[in-house]
Design an enzyme around this catalytic site. Sequence first.
Site, mmCIF file in Angstrom:
data_model
loop_
_atom_site.group_PDB
_atom_site.id
_atom_site.type_symbol
_atom_site.label_atom_id
_atom_site.label_comp_id
_atom_site.label_asym_id
_atom_site.label_seq_id
_atom_site.Cartn_x
_atom_site.Cartn_y
_atom_site.Cartn_z
ATOM 1 N N GLU A 39 0.831 -1.211 0.000
ATOM 2 C CA GLU A 39 0.000 0.000 0.000
ATOM 3 C C GLU A 39 0.867 1.263 0.000
ATOM 4 O OE1 GLU A 39 -2.877 -0.398 3.184
ATOM 5 O OE2 GLU A 39 -4.241 -1.484 1.861
ATOM 6 N N GLU A 81 -6.073 -7.800 -1.086
ATOM 7 C CA GLU A 81 -6.805 -7.507 0.147
ATOM 8 C C GLU A 81 -8.226 -7.117 -0.225
ATOM 9 O OE1 GLU A 81 -5.366 -4.808 3.099
ATOM 10 O OE2 GLU A 81 -3.274 -5.261 2.656
#
Length: 298
Positions: A5, A198
Amino acid sequence: MTFNEINNMRRNPDYVGGILFDGTETNKMEIVYQANHHMFVANSLAIKMGKEIMGNDVKIGCMLSLSNVYPYDCNPETVLETMNLRRRTLFFSDVMIRGTYPNYVYRLWQENDVHIEIQEGDLELLRNYTSEFLAFSYYKTTTHELGQPFFGDTGGDIGTPNPFLETSDWGWQIDPTGFRYTLNEVWDRYQVPLFPVENGLGAVDEVVNGQIHDPYRVAYLEAHLKALKEAIKDGVEVWGYAYWGPIDIVSAGTAEMKKRYGFIYVDKDNEGNGSLERIKKDSFDWYKAVIATNGKNL
């Protein structure tokens, strides 16, 4: 994958990005973008080293948080501002996949008096060693109103709730169509394989007679996997799918055990009390069947 991320450096530089501000900074944006540049160079160096050690067949990709944002209304200024907000996220994959800094970021830097120190050879590294697939997290969408400040949390950008969507226990709006939209958005932009790594629902789970019935989690997952299948039919190349997360853990965003994602319940509360006993939720057997049939039971 290299950085997890990586674009959360933009949303939370002092929380998840590792930048320690001491209050004396005159231009935080410059500090963040300078750190981003160092990370881009590190990403390319990791790809270079990986190829040298493991050969050209190894695939090394980047990973972004790609929960999406829509314009709140059809005012052209709102649409343009929302595009610029989304660019703040896609800037990271633009650099790591395309291998160059996009033109729009130079205007952003100029307008905010941002000056980035780039060493000799850095841009050549970025150009020659690019990410070969895009992995990402996706949990929700939001909407952006004209003039709203750009900010977010571990789940993505934060804006105005969408009246067309349901909302989770923690205020994250559930949008499987947005998942399909996002898959198409980044496939059209980059034409590299995608890997959602995710995707899941944080919720309050209750133990009743030793069992956990979580139809809300099954519904979330089923809707998103169906959207994934539709994206594949759209022509998107998808390498795989990973749910977050198979077992209850402390939430990275809220530091709670109460915010549970797993198919397996862990007996521990927010204060640390509990036996750590594991209990399968209803979603465990449901997802097991999805895996066994490669999604044909959806």
